[in-house]
Design a protein around this motif. Structure first.
Motif, short mmCIF file in Angstrom:
data_model
loop_
_atom_site.label_atom_id
_atom_site.label_comp_id
_atom_site.label_asym_id
_atom_site.label_seq_id
_atom_site.Cartn_x
_atom_site.Cartn_y
_atom_site.Cartn_z
N VAL A 117 -20.87 7.07 -4.95
CA VAL A 117 -19.49 7.10 -5.47
C VAL A 117 -18.72 5.83 -5.14
O VAL A 117 -17.61 5.63 -5.65
CB VAL A 117 -18.70 8.33 -4.95
CG1 VAL A 117 -19.41 9.62 -5.30
CG2 VAL A 117 -18.45 8.23 -3.45
N LEU A 118 -19.28 4.98 -4.29
CA LEU A 118 -18.57 3.77 -3.89
C LEU A 118 -18.51 2.77 -5.04
O LEU A 118 -19.49 2.56 -5.75
CB LEU A 118 -19.23 3.12 -2.67
CG LEU A 118 -19.20 3.95 -1.40
CD1 LEU A 118 -19.91 3.21 -0.28
CD2 LEU A 118 -17.78 4.28 -1.00
N GLY A 119 -17.36 2.16 -5.19
CA GLY A 119 -17.15 1.15 -6.22
C GLY A 119 -15.79 0.51 -6.03
O GLY A 119 -15.06 0.84 -5.08
N SER A 120 -15.44 -0.39 -6.92
CA SER A 120 -14.18 -1.11 -6.76
C SER A 120 -12.97 -0.17 -6.82
O SER A 120 -11.96 -0.41 -6.16
CB SER A 120 -14.05 -2.21 -7.80
OG SER A 120 -14.04 -1.66 -9.10
N ASP A 121 -13.08 0.91 -7.60
CA ASP A 121 -11.96 1.86 -7.67
C ASP A 121 -11.73 2.52 -6.31
O ASP A 121 -10.59 2.72 -5.90
CB ASP A 121 -12.21 2.92 -8.75
CG ASP A 121 -13.47 3.73 -8.51
OD1 ASP A 121 -14.48 3.16 -8.02
OD2 ASP A 121 -13.46 4.95 -8.80
N LYS A 122 -12.80 2.84 -5.60
CA LYS A 122 -12.66 3.46 -4.27
C LYS A 122 -12.13 2.44 -3.26
O LYS A 122 -11.33 2.78 -2.39
CB LYS A 122 -13.99 4.02 -3.77
CG LYS A 122 -14.59 5.09 -4.68
CD LYS A 122 -13.72 6.31 -4.81
CE LYS A 122 -14.45 7.36 -5.62
NZ LYS A 122 -13.64 8.49 -5.97
N ALA A 123 -12.57 1.20 -3.39
CA ALA A 123 -12.06 0.14 -2.51
C ALA A 123 -10.56 -0.03 -2.72
O ALA A 123 -9.80 -0.19 -1.76
CB ALA A 123 -12.81 -1.16 -2.76
N THR A 124 -10.13 0.02 -3.97
CA THR A 124 -8.70 -0.10 -4.29
C THR A 124 -7.92 1.06 -3.67
O THR A 124 -6.87 0.85 -3.05
CB THR A 124 -8.49 -0.15 -5.81
OG1 THR A 124 -9.16 -1.30 -6.33
CG2 THR A 124 -7.01 -0.20 -6.17
N LYS A 125 -8.44 2.28 -3.81
CA LYS A 125 -7.75 3.44 -3.23
C LYS A 125 -7.68 3.33 -1.71
O LYS A 125 -6.66 3.66 -1.11
CB LYS A 125 -8.46 4.74 -3.62
CG LYS A 125 -8.17 5.15 -5.04
CD LYS A 125 -8.72 6.53 -5.32
CE LYS A 125 -8.47 6.82 -6.78
NZ LYS A 125 -8.12 8.15 -7.06
N LEU A 126 -8.75 2.86 -1.10
CA LEU A 126 -8.76 2.70 0.36
C LEU A 126 -7.72 1.67 0.79
O LEU A 126 -6.97 1.88 1.75
CB LEU A 126 -10.15 2.32 0.86
CG LEU A 126 -10.32 2.19 2.36
CD1 LEU A 126 -9.95 3.49 3.07
CD2 LEU A 126 -11.74 1.79 2.69
N ARG A 127 -7.63 0.55 0.07
CA ARG A 127 -6.63 -0.47 0.39
C ARG A 127 -5.21 0.09 0.22
O ARG A 127 -4.32 -0.18 1.01
CB ARG A 127 -6.82 -1.72 -0.46
CG ARG A 127 -7.96 -2.61 0.03
CD ARG A 127 -7.96 -3.97 -0.64
NE ARG A 127 -8.23 -3.90 -2.06
CZ ARG A 127 -9.45 -3.85 -2.61
NH1 ARG A 127 -10.51 -3.87 -1.82
NH2 ARG A 127 -9.60 -3.80 -3.91
N GLN A 128 -5.01 0.88 -0.83
CA GLN A 128 -3.69 1.49 -1.06
C GLN A 128 -3.33 2.46 0.06
O GLN A 128 -2.19 2.48 0.53
CB GLN A 128 -3.67 2.22 -2.41
CG GLN A 128 -3.71 1.29 -3.60
CD GLN A 128 -3.95 2.02 -4.91
OE1 GLN A 128 -4.43 3.15 -4.95
NE2 GLN A 128 -3.63 1.34 -6.02
N THR A 129 -4.30 3.24 0.49
CA THR A 129 -4.07 4.17 1.60
C THR A 129 -3.71 3.40 2.87
O THR A 129 -2.77 3.76 3.57
CB THR A 129 -5.30 5.06 1.84
OG1 THR A 129 -5.52 5.86 0.66
CG2 THR A 129 -5.13 5.96 3.04
N ALA A 130 -4.46 2.34 3.16
CA ALA A 130 -4.18 1.53 4.35
C ALA A 130 -2.79 0.91 4.26
O ALA A 130 -2.04 0.91 5.25
CB ALA A 130 -5.25 0.46 4.51
N ALA A 131 -2.42 0.40 3.09
CA ALA A 131 -1.10 -0.22 2.92
C ALA A 131 0.02 0.81 3.09
O ALA A 131 1.10 0.47 3.58
CB ALA A 131 -1.01 -0.87 1.54
N ALA A 132 -0.24 2.05 2.71
CA ALA A 132 0.77 3.10 2.83
C ALA A 132 0.92 3.61 4.27
O ALA A 132 1.86 4.35 4.57
CB ALA A 132 0.41 4.27 1.92
#
Length: 150
Positions: free
Chosen positions: A117-132
């Motif tokens: 399931v890992l891909g750029s979309d998951k990386a983006t979500k993870l970065r968004q979660t970290a930023a939040a």
């Protein structure tokens, strides 16, 4: 030859805190050695087994740490890692409320995580979660399996 640059160590982590140890003992050690970080492994299919604390033990740890004097790290495996990487922060927020301040995403097959399931979309979500959540730290096991995240 020049000496290597000095290294500053922020903490020393001990991972695998579980039901076999009284949380008050960990608090006592943290009081004496405030640089000790306690790592708690979260994996739904192993909860309550050695190295994987039960929910009731984690709740007790939170009570013992009500003043947030202990350094706590959550090592998220399996469903907990899958939920976080999908953008579901309910569990993350509950752990932050309990005093956890560092989150390690164990997104590997060895940790019962479906790496397909890992891909750029998951990386983006993870970065968004970290930023939040700027008041906590996120780390990812860096290896070939987790390459899509970094």
């Amino acid at each position: 030859m020049a000496a290597p640059p000095a290294m500053n160590i922020k903490c020393i982590g001990f991972c695998g805190a579980d039901d076999s140890v009284d949380a008050r003992l960990l608090a006592s050690i943290s009081q004496r050695y405030p640089w000790v970080e306690w790592g708690v492994l979260f994996r739904d299919d192993k909860e309550g087994q050695p190295r994987f604390a039960s929910s009731s033990w984690v709740e007790d740890l939170a009570l013992v740490n009500k003043n947030k004097n202990m350094l706590l790290a959550a090592h998220l495996c399996s469903k907990q890692a899958e939920d976080l990487i999908a953008g579901d922060t309910k569990f993350l927020k509950s752990l932050i409320e309990m005093g956890f301040s560092r989150f390690q995403l164990n997104a590997t097959k060895a940790n019962n995580f479906d790496t397909s399931v890992l891909g750029s979309d998951k990386a983006t979500k993870l970065r968004q979660t970290a930023a939040a959540h700027p008041d906590v730290e996120f780390i990812v096991q860096r290896n070939e399996e987790t390459r899509p995240l970094w």
